[in-house]
Design a protein around this motif. Sequence first.
Motif, PDB file in Angstrom:
ATOM      1  N   HIS A 111      16.714  59.287 -35.211  1.00  8.35           N
ATOM      2  CA  HIS A 111      16.503  58.127 -34.819  1.00  8.35           C
ATOM      3  C   HIS A 111      16.280  57.616 -33.672  1.00  8.35           C
ATOM      4  O   HIS A 111      16.356  58.345 -32.667  1.00  8.35           O
ATOM      5  CB  HIS A 111      17.603  57.175 -36.044  1.00  8.35           C
ATOM      6  CG  HIS A 111      18.843  57.376 -34.979  1.00  8.35           C
ATOM      7  ND1 HIS A 111      19.615  56.533 -34.314  1.00  8.35           N
ATOM      8  CD2 HIS A 111      20.013  58.197 -35.231  1.00  8.35           C
ATOM      9  CE1 HIS A 111      20.447  56.880 -33.875  1.00  8.35           C
ATOM     10  NE2 HIS A 111      20.833  57.975 -34.487  1.00  8.35           N
ATOM     11  N   ALA A 112      15.841  56.251 -33.685  1.00  5.67           N
ATOM     12  CA  ALA A 112      15.370  55.716 -32.307  1.00  5.67           C
ATOM     13  C   ALA A 112      16.505  55.936 -31.270  1.00  5.67           C
ATOM     14  O   ALA A 112      16.409  56.181 -29.966  1.00  5.67           O
ATOM     15  CB  ALA A 112      15.203  54.312 -32.323  1.00  5.67           C
ATOM     16  N   GLY A 113      18.032  55.940 -31.315  1.00  6.29           N
ATOM     17  CA  GLY A 113      19.088  56.115 -30.570  1.00  6.29           C
ATOM     18  C   GLY A 113      19.403  57.376 -30.659  1.00  6.29           C
ATOM     19  O   GLY A 113      20.545  57.640 -29.824  1.00  6.29           O
ATOM     20  N   GLY A 114      19.045  58.431 -31.101  1.00  7.04           N
ATOM     21  CA  GLY A 114      19.573  59.806 -31.158  1.00  7.04           C
ATOM     22  C   GLY A 114      19.317  60.437 -32.557  1.00  7.04           C
ATOM     23  O   GLY A 114      18.416  60.504 -32.978  1.00  7.04           O
TER      24      GLY A 114
ATOM     25  N   TYR B 267      21.400  61.288 -36.471  1.00  5.42           N
ATOM     26  CA  TYR B 267      22.531  61.264 -37.199  1.00  5.42           C
ATOM     27  C   TYR B 267      22.629  62.574 -37.688  1.00  5.42           C
ATOM     28  O   TYR B 267      21.776  63.377 -37.924  1.00  5.42           O
ATOM     29  CB  TYR B 267      22.283  60.271 -38.715  1.00  5.42           C
ATOM     30  CG  TYR B 267      21.813  58.971 -38.335  1.00  5.42           C
ATOM     31  CD1 TYR B 267      23.052  58.104 -37.665  1.00  5.42           C
ATOM     32  CD2 TYR B 267      20.702  58.344 -38.656  1.00  5.42           C
ATOM     33  CE1 TYR B 267      22.860  56.682 -37.664  1.00  5.42           C
ATOM     34  CE2 TYR B 267      20.582  57.030 -38.442  1.00  5.42           C
ATOM     35  CZ  TYR B 267      21.592  56.269 -37.798  1.00  5.42           C
ATOM     36  OH  TYR B 267      21.534  54.945 -37.812  1.00  5.42           O
TER      37      TYR B 267
END
Length: 225
Positions: free
Chosen positions: A136-139, A141
């Motif tokens: 995802h955009a932040g890293g 999952y």
Amino acid sequence: MAEWSLSQLLGSLHSEIQGRLAIARASFAHPGTKGDATEGVWLELLQNHLPERYQATKAHVVDSNGNFSHQMDVVVFDRQYSPFIFRFNDEVIVPAESVYAVFEAKQSADAAMVKYAQEKVASVRALHRTSLPIPHAGGVYPAKALMPILGGLLTLESGWTPALGDSFEKALLADTGAGRFDVGCVAAHGHFFLDKTSGSYSFVNENKPATAFLLPCSSSAERCR
């Protein structure tokens, strides 16, 4: 101005579902046409009232080894993390990893039909499923634990008297493994669910079974996330 009533709104929804199922039974002589009409009523109910991230359709389920389930009348599946779905005309194939629940939809339940439906549910649970990390955009999952696939039965009536009781439960308990039913609805009489602790079924007779079934079904899908 008339007061709003949640009870009346839910009662009206149930009456609509039960009435449309009765129309499907009375209006079509051909078994295939009657079956398609019955499935359509339940599919529309779920499509309209499940949380938006879920969809419901008639489909086959496939795994990464190329194995297919029987065609299921109702498959509830995730569309947010499951981009691959094959559609050709009215044929739909859903990946096993995206499936939350499968149901068989019939006009009436009897012992032979319950056994047949359990075999179809088992064909879905037998499929191989995988779990991978989700970027995802932040890293990323981490990979999620595999969610349980709920199995169930949706009918207008039951062939037993009383409609929900010992004979019905005996048929349901014939398969408590891969083919087990977790929840279901007999629209003219009530709904049922499996108590995982006791291993027995609870039958709830009420005057709005279609909506009483729908609300816990929606929350069960959310709990599987």
